[in-house]
Design a protein around this motif. Structure first.
Motif, PDB file in Angstrom:
ATOM      1  N   HIS A  35     -10.077  12.256  -1.368  1.00 26.38           N
ATOM      2  CA  HIS A  35      -9.011  11.303  -1.668  1.00 26.38           C
ATOM      3  C   HIS A  35      -9.473  10.269  -2.690  1.00 26.38           C
ATOM      4  N   GLU A  36      -8.509   9.492  -3.204  1.00 25.64           N
ATOM      5  CA  GLU A  36      -8.848   8.371  -4.069  1.00 25.64           C
ATOM      6  C   GLU A  36      -7.995   7.182  -3.674  1.00 25.64           C
ATOM      7  N   VAL A  37      -8.574   5.982  -3.805  1.00 23.53           N
ATOM      8  CA  VAL A  37      -7.804   4.757  -3.565  1.00 23.53           C
ATOM      9  C   VAL A  37      -7.817   3.969  -4.870  1.00 23.53           C
ATOM     10  N   PHE A  38      -6.651   3.657  -5.392  1.00 20.19           N
ATOM     11  CA  PHE A  38      -6.532   2.903  -6.638  1.00 20.19           C
ATOM     12  C   PHE A  38      -5.999   1.525  -6.287  1.00 20.19           C
ATOM     13  N   SER A  39      -6.683   0.457  -6.735  1.00 22.26           N
ATOM     14  CA  SER A  39      -6.045  -0.843  -6.519  1.00 22.26           C
ATOM     15  C   SER A  39      -5.718  -1.445  -7.876  1.00 22.26           C
ATOM     16  N   ARG A  40      -4.546  -2.042  -7.950  1.00 21.41           N
ATOM     17  CA  ARG A  40      -4.020  -2.478  -9.230  1.00 21.41           C
ATOM     18  C   ARG A  40      -3.789  -3.982  -9.227  1.00 21.41           C
ATOM     19  N   PRO A  41      -3.964  -4.612 -10.402  1.00 16.51           N
ATOM     20  CA  PRO A  41      -3.849  -6.078 -10.458  1.00 16.51           C
ATOM     21  C   PRO A  41      -2.455  -6.613 -10.164  1.00 16.51           C
ATOM     22  N   ASP A  42      -1.452  -5.730 -10.125  1.00 18.34           N
ATOM     23  CA  ASP A  42      -0.106  -6.228  -9.783  1.00 18.34           C
ATOM     24  C   ASP A  42       0.112  -6.286  -8.270  1.00 18.34           C
ATOM     25  N   GLY A  43      -0.954  -5.999  -7.486  1.00 18.37           N
ATOM     26  CA  GLY A  43      -0.832  -6.129  -6.026  1.00 18.37           C
ATOM     27  C   GLY A  43      -0.449  -4.843  -5.336  1.00 18.37           C
ATOM     28  N   LEU A  44      -0.708  -3.711  -6.005  1.00 16.90           N
ATOM     29  CA  LEU A  44      -0.376  -2.418  -5.395  1.00 16.90           C
ATOM     30  C   LEU A  44      -1.657  -1.627  -5.147  1.00 16.90           C
ATOM     31  N   VAL A  45      -1.764  -1.061  -3.960  1.00 17.69           N
ATOM     32  CA  VAL A  45      -2.859  -0.134  -3.649  1.00 17.69           C
ATOM     33  C   VAL A  45      -2.222   1.230  -3.448  1.00 17.69           C
ATOM     34  N   ILE A  46      -2.789   2.249  -4.093  1.00 17.77           N
ATOM     35  CA  ILE A  46      -2.246   3.605  -3.938  1.00 17.77           C
ATOM     36  C   ILE A  46      -3.344   4.478  -3.349  1.00 17.77           C
ATOM     37  N   ILE A  47      -3.010   5.194  -2.293  1.00 13.80           N
ATOM     38  CA  ILE A  47      -3.983   6.140  -1.736  1.00 13.80           C
ATOM     39  C   ILE A  47      -3.424   7.547  -1.881  1.00 13.80           C
ATOM     40  N   ALA A  48      -4.237   8.427  -2.430  1.00 13.19           N
ATOM     41  CA  ALA A  48      -3.759   9.785  -2.698  1.00 13.19           C
ATOM     42  C   ALA A  48      -4.822  10.793  -2.281  1.00 13.19           C
ATOM     43  N   GLY A  49      -4.354  11.991  -1.910  1.00 13.60           N
ATOM     44  CA  GLY A  49      -5.278  13.073  -1.539  1.00 13.60           C
ATOM     45  C   GLY A  49      -5.675  12.970  -0.074  1.00 13.60           C
ATOM     46  N   VAL A  92       0.862  -1.187   0.000  1.00 12.52           N
ATOM     47  CA  VAL A  92       0.000   0.000   0.000  1.00 12.52           C
ATOM     48  C   VAL A  92       0.897   1.235   0.000  1.00 12.52           C
ATOM     49  N   LEU A  93       0.762   2.038  -1.028  1.00 10.45           N
ATOM     50  CA  LEU A  93       1.583   3.246  -1.143  1.00 10.45           C
ATOM     51  C   LEU A  93       0.794   4.414  -0.547  1.00 10.45           C
ATOM     52  N   ALA A  94       1.303   4.922   0.586  1.00 15.63           N
ATOM     53  CA  ALA A  94       0.659   6.052   1.271  1.00 15.63           C
ATOM     54  C   ALA A  94       1.722   7.127   1.456  1.00 15.63           C
ATOM     55  N   ALA A  95       2.325   7.522   0.346  1.00 18.57           N
ATOM     56  CA  ALA A  95       3.519   8.374   0.411  1.00 18.57           C
ATOM     57  C   ALA A  95       3.197   9.846   0.213  1.00 18.57           C
ATOM     58  N   GLY A  96       1.931  10.226   0.315  1.00 19.36           N
ATOM     59  CA  GLY A  96       1.560  11.637   0.267  1.00 19.36           C
ATOM     60  C   GLY A  96       2.192  12.347  -0.920  1.00 19.36           C
ATOM     61  N   ALA A 143      -9.152   2.186   2.599  1.00 16.18           N
ATOM     62  CA  ALA A 143      -7.963   1.602   1.959  1.00 16.18           C
ATOM     63  C   ALA A 143      -7.808   0.132   2.361  1.00 16.18           C
ATOM     64  N   VAL A 144      -8.097  -0.178   3.620  1.00 14.91           N
ATOM     65  CA  VAL A 144      -7.968  -1.576   4.056  1.00 14.91           C
ATOM     66  C   VAL A 144      -9.078  -2.424   3.414  1.00 14.91           C
ATOM     67  N   ASP A 145     -10.293  -1.874   3.318  1.00 15.91           N
ATOM     68  CA  ASP A 145     -11.371  -2.596   2.605  1.00 15.91           C
ATOM     69  C   ASP A 145     -10.933  -2.926   1.183  1.00 15.91           C
ATOM     70  N   LYS A 146     -10.354  -1.931   0.500  1.00 11.87           N
ATOM     71  CA  LYS A 146      -9.956  -2.158  -0.903  1.00 11.87           C
ATOM     72  C   LYS A 146      -8.787  -3.139  -0.999  1.00 11.87           C
ATOM     73  N   THR A 147      -7.931  -3.119   0.000  1.00 18.50           N
ATOM     74  CA  THR A 147      -6.821  -4.077   0.022  1.00 18.50           C
ATOM     75  C   THR A 147      -7.376  -5.502   0.142  1.00 18.50           C
ATOM     76  N   LEU A 148      -8.359  -5.654   1.031  1.00 21.18           N
ATOM     77  CA  LEU A 148      -8.957  -6.989   1.207  1.00 21.18           C
ATOM     78  C   LEU A 148      -9.665  -7.429  -0.070  1.00 21.18           C
TER      79      LEU A 148
END
Ligand SMILES: Cc1cc2nc3c(=O)[nH]c(=O)nc-3n(C[C@H](O)[C@H](O)[C@H](O)COP(=O)(O)OP(=O)(O)OC[C@H]3O[C@@H](n4cnc5c(N)ncnc54)[C@H](O)[C@@H]3O)c2cc1C
Length: 544
Positions: A349-363, A215-219, A376-381
């Protein structure tokens, strides 16, 4: 290189977003690790306006959903962290010709109160006429003053909000590490992410950590990371804008309440906020394209804030020489078309989940971090399910879990916090100022500090005679508050960098002695820690 154990998720970034996610995931029973390349909150999350607020001005932009979410969250925060999220009265002065005028603003504030289901810390009030407004805030320019409105939002300590989330995440079993940079993604031949490479920035050692999802939460660093790790994206996710605050001595602008101002320079909303023993003015809002690692106020930012303040408080006659300190942060705003004004960009904010196993949260905002983290945790699950790795998680919600400083509080409000202060005086013999300060900052954790002071009275001495911070807090920063460097202590836990007239330089040697002893620093390490702190002070003074 060593191979570390596997995690359900690895979170990158120890700002409010990342620690919120780690805490939420750990509470739901997931195996989680978090890596932060600096200290907790060393990014934007210690550079905010330190408000947990509904965002009154978003109403003007019709962002009703965001305001509703924020005021609801404000209420949750005052319950789970009453020591950290406290009601603060705001004044909106209304001058001749202002748009919206007094009556329309009154309607706006009724909407604001109604979105909070009339459970704001207090309902707003309208004061008609110059004298009524001046009685509230005598510093205001009287000419053309038609009245004022008073409403309530909340003030917080942003860095400590992050820290208490990190402490709780660790208590719940999350593996959280500061000064640990994620330097690479590990991928299978088909591109699926299997973990990250990390580098300990204090020792230089590297290792691989395997995880099912990252999960990328790098602001503000998000796009830099996307480029660096060659993550295919069709557009930059963020438009970063710089926000600067200046800190001035309270006696130069003594305010009883925060004031919401429309800058006479460019008609933007800025705040003048009583904070600690000072008054803070901010913020600016300008596009930023440089490195997120080097953000600082410049002379124009400082002059703009002085001019904006002088438009409302002519008696203060603020000049840059009045400024004790500055702080500057980057808003990680969701990118909008280039022709849109910065202040018009949504804070959602937006949460993007990608098929390569990466979740990005921005905003997002500090105020809504808890909900963002849950989403973000819901989308990760959900992503784990889609990837054929469904993972069991419980349904626990951070909504009902106090932060560490509120754990065990009998009455989850300010009265409950005040009761701790009384205990510190009665049981530990602390003076009223120190007791009030310690219970207000540490809540239910304050008695641990008080016990140390009882055992060694020198720990109860003030670090700076003007400010309530005591030496016990420096020790506590290292033993209980996860501080590893001099800057961790003086910038975020005992923030003399922001409030002390010498920005903590005078205390820094003794702080280094206390930390050096607890962390067994070599003389070279001690010298390096002091150099790094001096560099941080210099960055905040670069505008001079
Ligand atoms: C001037 C200003 C005023 C604001 N005022 C308010 C306010 O009053 N109220 C409010 O609700 N919101 C406010 N905000 C918004 C709020 O502060 C931010 O939305 C929030 O702090 C962002 O948190 P974050 O965790 O997403 O980012 P950050 O706090 O920046 O955290 C990201 C972290 O990622 C780390 N990182 C980056 N790269 C790596 C890597 N490779 N490996 C490991 N770690 C890495 C960084 O070191 C950083 O600590 C304000 C913002 C600004 C700029």
């Amino acid at each position: 290189m060593s191979t570390a154990p596997s995690y359900d998720l690895v979170v990158i970034g120890g700002g409010i977003t990342g620690v919120g996610i780690a805490r939420d995931a750990a509470l739901r029973g997931l195996k989680v690790a978090l890596f932060e390349k600096g200290d907790y909150a060393s990014g934007t999350s210690s550079k905010s306006s330190k408000l947990v607020h509904g965002g009154l001005r978003y109403l003007e932009h019709g962002e009703i959903g965001l305001v509703f979410e924020s005021v609801s969250e404000r209420r949750v925060q005052t319950r789970v962290a009453p020591h950290l999220v406290r009601p603060l009265p705001f004044i909106i002065p209304i001058y001749k010709g202002a748009k919206p005028g007094l009556e329309l603003m009154n309607v706006g504030l009724w909407i604001y109160d109604s979105l909070a289901l009339f459970r704001a810390p207090r309902l707003h009030k309208t004061f008609r006429g110059t004298q009524a407004a001046l009685a509230l805030e005598p510093q205001l320019r009287p000419e053309g003053l038609r009245g004022a409105l008073e409403y309530y939002d909340c003030a917080t300590d942003d860095a400590r909000l992050v820290l208490e989330n990190a402490i709780d995440a660790r208590d719940l079993g999350a593996d959280c590490h500061t000064y640990t940079e994620v330097t690479r993604f590990e991928r299978r031949a088909d591109g699926r992410i299997t973990g990250v490479e990390i580098r300990d920035r204090l020792t230089g050692s590297s290792s691989i950590v395997t995880a099912r999802v990252v999960v990328l939460a790098a602001g503000a660093w998000t796009d830099e990371m996307i480029r660096r790790f060659e993550i295919p994206m069709d557009r930059p996710l963020l438009r970063r804008t710089k926000g600067v605050h200046i800190v001035i001595p309270r006696e130069r602008l003594p305010l009883a309440r925060a004031i919401t101002l429309i800058s006479p320079v460019d008609r933007r909303v800025i705040f003048a906020i009583p904070w600690r023993e000072r008054t803070v003015l901010g913020t600016t809002d300008t596009d930023f394209t440089g490195s997120a690692d080097e953000v600082a106020a410049d002379a124009d930012d400082v002059q703009y804030l002085c001019n904006s303040g002088n438009g409302y408080f002519p008696g203060a006659n603020l000049i840059p020489a009045d400024v004790i300190s500055t702080w500057a942060g980057l808003r990680p705003l969701i990118a909008a078309p280039p022709n849109v004004d910065e202040s018009e960009i949504s804070r959602e904010h937006e949460v993007f989940s990608r098929p390569d196993g990466l979740v990005i949260i921005a905003g997002g905002k500090l105020t809504t971090y808890r909900r963002m983290a849950h989403e973000a945790v819901d989308k990760t699950l959900a992503l784990l399910g889609e990837l054929g790795e469904p993972t069991a998680a419980n349904r626990a919600n951070t909504k009902d879990r106090p932060l560490p400083g509120a754990a065990g509080l009998e009455q989850t409000d300010l009265e409950g916090v005040a009761a701790i202060g009384r205990r510190l005086m009665d049981t530990h013999g602390l003076d009223a100022d120190t007791a009030t300060h310690l219970c207000g900052v540490y809540g239910m954790r304050a008695p641990t500090l008080a016990q140390r002071i009882t055992a060694d009275r020198t720990l109860g001495e003030r670090i700076d005679p003007e400010l309530p911070y005591v030496w016990a807090e420096v020790e506590f920063a290292a033993t209980h508050d996860l501080a590893r460097t001099v800057e961790d202590v003086l910038a975020r836990r005992v923030p003399l960098l922001l409030v002390s007239r010498d920005q903590g330089l005078g205390a820094s040697e003794r702080v280094a002695d206390v930390l050096g002893k607890l962390h067994a620093w070599t003389p070279a390490q001690r010298a390096q820690m002091l150099d790094e702190y001096r560099a941080e002070v210099a960055l905040s003074r670069r505008w001079r």
